[in-house]
Design an enzyme around this catalytic site. Structure first.
Site, PDB file in Angstrom:
ATOM      1  N   CYS A   1      41.071  58.287  51.571  1.00 55.22           N
ATOM      2  CA  CYS A   1      39.829  57.724  51.045  1.00 55.22           C
ATOM      3  C   CYS A   1      38.715  57.927  52.062  1.00 55.22           C
ATOM      4  CB  CYS A   1      40.000  56.230  50.748  1.00 55.22           C
ATOM      5  SG  CYS A   1      41.370  55.839  49.632  1.00 55.22           S
TER       6      CYS A   1
ATOM      7  N   ILE B   1      45.876  57.304  45.100  1.00 50.09           N
ATOM      8  CA  ILE B   1      47.079  58.136  45.160  1.00 50.09           C
ATOM      9  C   ILE B   1      48.336  57.303  44.933  1.00 50.09           C
ATOM     10  CG2 ILE B   1      48.452  59.684  46.593  1.00 50.09           C
ATOM     11  CD1 ILE B   1      45.833  60.930  45.915  1.00 50.09           C
TER      12      ILE B   1
ATOM     13  N   GLY C   1      44.491  56.572  54.153  1.00 54.13           N
ATOM     14  CA  GLY C   1      45.728  57.239  54.527  1.00 54.13           C
ATOM     15  C   GLY C   1      46.890  56.825  53.649  1.00 54.13           C
TER      16      GLY C   1
ATOM     17  N   ASP D   1      49.998  50.965  49.104  1.00 57.68           N
ATOM     18  CA  ASP D   1      50.585  50.970  50.444  1.00 57.68           C
ATOM     19  C   ASP D   1      49.602  50.457  51.495  1.00 57.68           C
ATOM     20  OD1 ASP D   1      49.377  53.582  49.651  1.00 57.68           O
ATOM     21  OD2 ASP D   1      49.605  54.008  51.773  1.00 57.68           O
TER      22      ASP D   1
ATOM     23  N   SER E   1      51.080  70.501  52.956  1.00 55.79           N
ATOM     24  CA  SER E   1      50.557  71.639  53.700  1.00 55.79           C
ATOM     25  C   SER E   1      51.391  71.848  54.961  1.00 55.79           C
ATOM     26  CB  SER E   1      49.081  71.397  54.049  1.00 55.79           C
ATOM     27  OG  SER E   1      48.477  72.550  54.558  1.00 55.79           O
ATOM     28  N   GLY E   2      51.166  72.976  55.652  1.00 58.85           N
ATOM     29  CA  GLY E   2      52.062  73.360  56.752  1.00 58.85           C
ATOM     30  C   GLY E   2      51.495  73.281  58.144  1.00 58.85           C
TER      31      GLY E   2
END
Length: 645
Positions: A2, A58, A80, A101, A348-349
């Site tokens: 956010c 999310i 987060g 969360d 993602s990596g």
């Protein structure tokens, strides 16, 4: 993920004053609305503390998860994901009112105070106002995966924000800076200011060199666990797939172990994967091979070099840096396509190259000890580089990126492996088949021929940096564009234009100019890292090769001679030693002059363009007290010569 914004410790003496500050907070928070397009809300406790939140829902997507959270004697905002929130709830009997969360941040603080931070497994940036104690508590995750900045008001107030934008040009602010990763801030009675809370041995002890031998089974298990926990989501999700080792492994693990995490939305029978590049790019070919192997629903998007160049101003604006732009542009374009499909979270990596020494320049590491030190330098600075890119280019479109290779447990394993096992030696084949190439440990950990995670050709593919892999034409076109855009005369006078950290190439002259248009404050410039780089090295590692020291530097992997296509890639020779500094540049005066010119241009623009003009309310820079070149009248001096886009 956010957007959070807070001002704490304001001094006001009337209700009208509080109302005016609330209006100001609304306006400033709106500058980062792209981070939270789902909802926004503000809370003022009437005691000089105002919290604002731009929400991207999310986990716990209903209204009950809207922030700021307000409970008796306490209020807080958080950005987060806390992956172990359900475990912490049952372990400590937390009285939850929502399924978000982020709710546990305040609940844990009520029970444990500031000692609650290490309990949380995930990435976060939060601000807690303890009305009972009259204190402020703010913190950022261990690696700075959640972006966060802090500002100091002229009246003694302290400001917090997910991005720089709300601080720019605000007269009440004395200065602002990065909120450092792994740190917490306490203010009010007994407050200690900024303190480090994350202190692993590999980070805390400067002379520490690990001695643990490699354990391939442990690497494989820890990597799988890091991916699986990040599948927690209540919205459609997918994977970023470049076709390189790191993103391909993350995708493979997500496909194979999807149902090991039951806290994800069952929105599709198969995982969706996303890649982008210029048609025929190396990454697109490799990504298609991986997608076919894994059976994902694969989305391949294309862009042209011109489309990438057109996006430069918006990318610099959202990135809030003139570094990492090459890789940021394709990620920015891809994120827009992903959001258009209704996807809000991607894996993602980022992180494996830094922790394992995966960049091609590591071939020239002079010793195991220096190899390890460079891994530490790269990893601890990621919040200003790849991690920031992954955060801000995706959040520009309201998409959240999660990076398993930045997991705390994963870092504890790989950063404590002896560097001798990470060193690159293409003449050595420990398994009798594969040379000890970059990231050999990770490749070997997932070299399971009986049940392969990836095709052999991908598992052992040479490192290709994202900005190169999307198509060599992109980087080449950017450099050529800068040669045309920036005159030789302007470049020769670059020390006058940029007295602090003068650019060594026309590409960086152009990017610095774009950055200064949006962020003319000295504090903003100070937030950007400096120093020469070869193939994404730190400035310290440039000293590994005398030829690198003499060059202008270039972050492309093709700048290293071990790259398959390095032959035609040219890295210029540095000319900085030819520049004469007659006197110490007045950095403060340069910024003051620039801001005065911008203010003058803004006034001129206001006179020439009414509220119904074509430039009124531009969506990317609205409410910023600055100008983009496409909006501004021709400027002279700070840009060089009068020109438009």
């Amino acid at each position: 993920m956010c957007g959070i914004f807070a001002i704490c410790g304001l001094a006001w003496d009337s209700n009208s004053c509080e109302r005016e500050w609330r209006k100001k907070v609304v306006k400033l928070s709106k500058r980062q609305r792209h981070r939270g397009p789902d909802w926004e809300s503000i809370y003022s406790d009437g005691r000089g503390n105002i919290l604002a939140h731009q929400r991207l829902a999310i986990v716990g997507v209903g209204e009950q998860g809207d922030q700021p959270f307000v409970r008796p004697g306490i209020s807080w905002i958080a950005n987060g994901e806390i992956y172990n929130h359900e475990k912490l709830t049952s372990q400590f009997f937390l009285e939850r009112e929502t399924t978000s969360d982020s709710e546990i941040v305040g609940l844990l603080y009520k029970k444990f105070g500031t000692a609650c931070i290490p309990m949380m497994d995930g990435f976060f940036a939060f601000v807690v106002v303890d009305e009972e104690q009259g204190t402020i508590f703010a913190a950022r995750d261990h690696m700075g995966l959640a972006s966060m900045y802090v500002a100091y008001g002229k009246d003694g107030s302290v400001w917090f924000s997910s991005e720089l934008k709300p601080f720019v040009g605000v007269e009440e602010i004395e200065r602002y800076e990065l909120f450092p990763p792994g740190h917490m801030y306490t203010g009010g009675p007994g407050g200690k200011g900024m303190e480090r809370w994350y202190s692993p041995k590999w980070l805390d002890e400067a002379n520490y060199v690990p001695t643990n031998p490699v354990n391939y089974d442990l690497i494989r298990k820890t990597t799988i666990d890091a991916v699986v926990k990040r599948l927690m989501t209540d919205v459609p999700f997918g994977v970023l797939l470049s076709g390189g080792l790191d993103s391909s492994l993350v995708s493979a693990i997500a496909v194979r172990h999807l149902h090991d995490n039951t806290s994800h939305l069952e929105w599709s029978e198969k995982i969706h994967s996303f890649s982008i590049g210029i048609e025929g790019a190396p990454d697109l070919i490799a990504a298609k091979k991986v997608a076919d192997h894994l059976g994902t629903v694969h989305h391949e998007f294309h862009f042209t070099p011109q489309e990438a160049l057109d996006a430069l101003p918006d990318v610099v604006y959202h990135l809030e840096s003139y570094e990492q732009v090459r890789a940021s542009v394709p990620m920015f374009l891809l994120s827009r396509k992903i959001k258009a499909l209704g996807v809000k979270m991607v894996l993602s990596g980022e992180g494996a190259d830094e922790t394992l020494g995966g960049y091609l320049y590591f071939h020239k590491a002079p010793s195991p000890q220096e190899f390890h030190k460079e891994c530490v330098r790269k990893t601890t600075r990621l919040h200003q580089w790849d991690v920031m890119r992954a955060n801000k280019t995706t959040m520009a479109w309201g998409v959240e990126a999660r990076s398993p290779f930045m997991d705390k447990e994963w870092l504890e394993v790989v950063m404590n492996i002896r560097p001798e096992d990470k060193m690159i030696d293409m003449k050595d084949c420990p398994d009798g088949v594969h040379p000890r190439m970059e990231k050999y440990l990770l490749r070997k950990a997932f070299d399971t021929p009986e049940n392969p995670y990836l095709p052999e050709s991908v598992l052992w593919r040479q490192k290709e940096q994202f900005s190169d892999g999307v198509g060599y034409d992109w980087v080449d076109s950017l450099k050529e564009y800068a040669e045309v855009e920036i005159s030789d005369a302007d470049f020769a006078a670059r020390v006058t234009r940029f007295p602090f950290n003068p650019p060594e190439t026309k590409e960086y002259y152009m990017l610095r100019t774009l950055f200064d248009e949006f962020f003319p404050d000295k504090s903003a410039l100070d937030s950007v890292p400096t120093g020469k780089s070869i193939a994404c090295s730190t400035p310290e590692a440039v000293a590994w090769d005398p030829m690198w020291m003499k060059s202008t530097g270039d972050i492309s992997g093709r700048a290293i001679d071990v790259h398959t296509f390095s032959g035609d890639f040219i890295v210029g020779e540095s000319t900085m030693d030819q520049i004469s500094f007659d006197e110490e540049p007045d950095e403060e005066e340069a910024h003051k002059s620039m801001k005065e010119e911008l203010a003058s241009s803004l006034a001129q623009l206001s006179q020439n363009n009414g509220p119904n003009s074509a430039t009124a309310g531009a969506p990317m820079v609205s409410d910023m007290p600055l100008l983009r070149r496409s909006q501004a009248p021709p400027l002279r001096g700070w840009w060089g010569k009068a020109r438009h886009d």
